[in-house]
Design a protein around this motif. Sequence first.
Motif, PDB file in Angstrom:
ATOM      1  N   ALA A   1       0.833  -1.195   0.000  1.00 44.90           N
ATOM      2  CA  ALA A   1       0.000   0.000   0.000  1.00 44.90           C
ATOM      3  C   ALA A   1       0.872   1.251   0.000  1.00 44.90           C
ATOM      4  N   SER A   2       0.408   2.254  -0.689  1.00 45.70           N
ATOM      5  CA  SER A   2       1.206   3.474  -0.761  1.00 45.70           C
ATOM      6  C   SER A   2       0.316   4.695  -0.917  1.00 45.70           C
ATOM      7  N   ASN A   3       0.856   5.821  -0.494  1.00 42.35           N
ATOM      8  CA  ASN A   3       0.207   7.121  -0.671  1.00 42.35           C
ATOM      9  C   ASN A   3      -1.175   7.200  -0.023  1.00 42.35           C
ATOM     10  N   ASN A   4      -1.298   6.634   1.169  1.00 46.36           N
ATOM     11  CA  ASN A   4      -2.540   6.717   1.928  1.00 46.36           C
ATOM     12  C   ASN A   4      -2.401   7.732   3.062  1.00 46.36           C
ATOM     13  N   THR A   5      -3.534   8.355   3.422  1.00 48.92           N
ATOM     14  CA  THR A   5      -3.556   9.291   4.552  1.00 48.92           C
ATOM     15  C   THR A   5      -4.712   8.923   5.458  1.00 48.92           C
ATOM     16  N   ALA A   6      -4.427   8.734   6.737  1.00 48.57           N
ATOM     17  CA  ALA A   6      -5.463   8.363   7.701  1.00 48.57           C
ATOM     18  C   ALA A   6      -5.355   9.219   8.946  1.00 48.57           C
ATOM     19  N   VAL A   7      -6.477   9.868   9.311  1.00 47.13           N
ATOM     20  CA  VAL A   7      -6.516  10.696  10.515  1.00 47.13           C
ATOM     21  C   VAL A   7      -7.794  10.353  11.279  1.00 47.13           C
ATOM     22  N   GLY A   8      -7.669   9.780  12.476  1.00 47.39           N
ATOM     23  CA  GLY A   8      -8.837   9.423  13.273  1.00 47.39           C
ATOM     24  C   GLY A   8      -8.771   7.983  13.734  1.00 47.39           C
ATOM     25  N   TYR A   9      -9.526   7.670  14.773  1.00 42.77           N
ATOM     26  CA  TYR A   9      -9.533   6.334  15.376  1.00 42.77           C
ATOM     27  C   TYR A   9      -9.844   5.255  14.343  1.00 42.77           C
ATOM     28  N   VAL A  10      -8.976   4.278  14.185  1.00 42.13           N
ATOM     29  CA  VAL A  10      -9.016   3.134  13.254  1.00 42.13           C
ATOM     30  C   VAL A  10      -9.291   3.522  11.801  1.00 42.13           C
ATOM     31  N   LEU A  12      -8.762   3.711   8.134  1.00 42.85           N
ATOM     32  CA  LEU A  12      -7.954   2.842   7.267  1.00 42.85           C
ATOM     33  C   LEU A  12      -7.258   1.736   8.061  1.00 42.85           C
ATOM     34  N   GLY A  13      -7.872   1.301   9.138  1.00 42.47           N
ATOM     35  CA  GLY A  13      -7.239   0.339  10.045  1.00 42.47           C
ATOM     36  C   GLY A  13      -6.976  -1.030   9.458  1.00 42.47           C
ATOM     37  N   ALA A  14      -7.779  -1.461   8.463  1.00 42.70           N
ATOM     38  CA  ALA A  14      -7.628  -2.807   7.896  1.00 42.70           C
ATOM     39  C   ALA A  14      -6.936  -2.790   6.535  1.00 42.70           C
ATOM     40  N   ASN A  15      -6.504  -1.632   6.102  1.00 42.45           N
ATOM     41  CA  ASN A  15      -5.961  -1.526   4.745  1.00 42.45           C
ATOM     42  C   ASN A  15      -4.743  -2.421   4.555  1.00 42.45           C
ATOM     43  N   THR A  16      -4.736  -3.138   3.408  1.00 35.03           N
ATOM     44  CA  THR A  16      -3.596  -4.013   3.106  1.00 35.03           C
ATOM     45  C   THR A  16      -2.847  -3.527   1.866  1.00 35.03           C
ATOM     46  N   THR A  17      -3.537  -3.523   0.719  1.00 31.68           N
ATOM     47  CA  THR A  17      -2.862  -3.115  -0.511  1.00 31.68           C
ATOM     48  C   THR A  17      -3.504  -1.901  -1.182  1.00 31.68           C
ATOM     49  N   GLY A  18      -4.591  -1.397  -0.602  1.00 32.25           N
ATOM     50  CA  GLY A  18      -5.243  -0.220  -1.176  1.00 32.25           C
ATOM     51  C   GLY A  18      -4.311   0.978  -1.185  1.00 32.25           C
ATOM     52  N   ALA A  19      -4.351   1.753  -2.257  1.00 32.84           N
ATOM     53  CA  ALA A  19      -3.443   2.886  -2.407  1.00 32.84           C
ATOM     54  C   ALA A  19      -4.201   4.178  -2.671  1.00 32.84           C
ATOM     55  N   GLU A  20      -3.552   5.268  -2.349  1.00 32.97           N
ATOM     56  CA  GLU A  20      -4.057   6.608  -2.637  1.00 32.97           C
ATOM     57  C   GLU A  20      -5.432   6.867  -2.026  1.00 32.97           C
ATOM     58  N   ASN A  21      -5.619   6.402  -0.807  1.00 29.95           N
ATOM     59  CA  ASN A  21      -6.849   6.659  -0.065  1.00 29.95           C
ATOM     60  C   ASN A  21      -6.626   7.758   0.969  1.00 29.95           C
ATOM     61  N   ALA A  23      -8.536   9.097   4.490  1.00 31.95           N
ATOM     62  CA  ALA A  23      -9.578   8.854   5.486  1.00 31.95           C
ATOM     63  C   ALA A  23      -9.382   9.803   6.655  1.00 31.95           C
ATOM     64  N   VAL A  24     -10.374  10.660   6.874  1.00 31.05           N
ATOM     65  CA  VAL A  24     -10.310  11.627   7.966  1.00 31.05           C
ATOM     66  C   VAL A  24     -11.577  11.509   8.801  1.00 31.05           C
ATOM     67  N   GLY A  25     -11.450  11.035  10.034  1.00 32.43           N
ATOM     68  CA  GLY A  25     -12.598  10.858  10.910  1.00 32.43           C
ATOM     69  C   GLY A  25     -12.630   9.467  11.505  1.00 32.43           C
ATOM     70  N   THR A  34      -8.400  -3.482  -0.104  1.00 30.93           N
ATOM     71  CA  THR A  34      -7.723  -3.316  -1.389  1.00 30.93           C
ATOM     72  C   THR A  34      -8.260  -2.149  -2.211  1.00 30.93           C
ATOM     73  N   GLY A  35      -9.304  -1.498  -1.734  1.00 36.20           N
ATOM     74  CA  GLY A  35      -9.856  -0.359  -2.465  1.00 36.20           C
ATOM     75  C   GLY A  35      -8.859   0.776  -2.561  1.00 36.20           C
ATOM     76  N   SER A  36      -8.895   1.486  -3.697  1.00 39.34           N
ATOM     77  CA  SER A  36      -7.940   2.563  -3.917  1.00 39.34           C
ATOM     78  C   SER A  36      -8.629   3.850  -4.367  1.00 39.34           C
ATOM     79  N   SER A  37      -7.935   4.940  -4.169  1.00 44.71           N
ATOM     80  CA  SER A  37      -8.380   6.260  -4.627  1.00 44.71           C
ATOM     81  C   SER A  37      -9.729   6.658  -4.044  1.00 44.71           C
ATOM     82  N   ASN A  38      -9.961   6.314  -2.783  1.00 52.91           N
ATOM     83  CA  ASN A  38     -11.171   6.712  -2.074  1.00 52.91           C
ATOM     84  C   ASN A  38     -10.866   7.859  -1.123  1.00 52.91           C
ATOM     85  N   SER A  39     -11.868   8.698  -0.891  1.00 49.84           N
ATOM     86  CA  SER A  39     -11.738   9.789   0.080  1.00 49.84           C
ATOM     87  C   SER A  39     -12.927   9.768   1.016  1.00 49.84           C
TER      88      SER A  39
END
Length: 205
Positions: A1-10, A12-21, A23-25, A34-39
């Motif tokens: 997984a690469s280029n992910n941003t996560a801010v908040g309790y858990v 993107l906690g289960a992310n394995t190979t999803g990229a460019e996600n 998650a704030v909150g 494995t989902g990618s490019s989600n906001s």
Amino acid sequence: ASNNTAVGYVALGANTTGAENTAVGMQSLDANTTGSSNSGMGVNTLTSNTEGDNNTAVGRDALQNNTTADDNTAVGRSALAANTTGTENVAVGKGALDAATTGNYNTGIGTGALSDHTTGSDNTAVGRNALGSNTTGDDNTAVGKSALVLNTTAGSSVAIGDSAGYSQTTNGQNVFVGKSAGYYTDGYKNCYVGFNAGDAMTTGD
């Protein structure tokens, strides 16, 4: 997984190979694997998403039940909250398309627009409560507050104007243009153009 941003309790906690996600909150995208490019921005946004790509959810519970569907946009509290596998839907406004589950290519803009919608596809609703009662009807266009608000299963109707086609429920292929045009009509294949046009008609075809 690469280029992910996560801010908040858990977030993107289960992310394995999803990229460019992003998650704030709390619990935003917390089931994503494995989902990618989600906001997701807001508590519980896209919280059930696992493999869906290119989804955008802004507002508490927006797209919270989305699992594998792609290319959805939800802005507003509970917008598209029940969506699971429906794709290419756009919901803007509190409760817009909040009951939709598997329908595709729907657009709901305004508080409560297409709020009871479940599985129908290719509907466009712009305005507060426009097509608010629609459940499985397809190919409808409603522009204006409460336009086609009581429509449930009818399809292929067009209503433009405040409360245009207000009473249509199950009979479709009607055209209503103008404030309150065809207000009481639940007929089939009618065309009313103008302020209050045909507002006394009920079941005529």
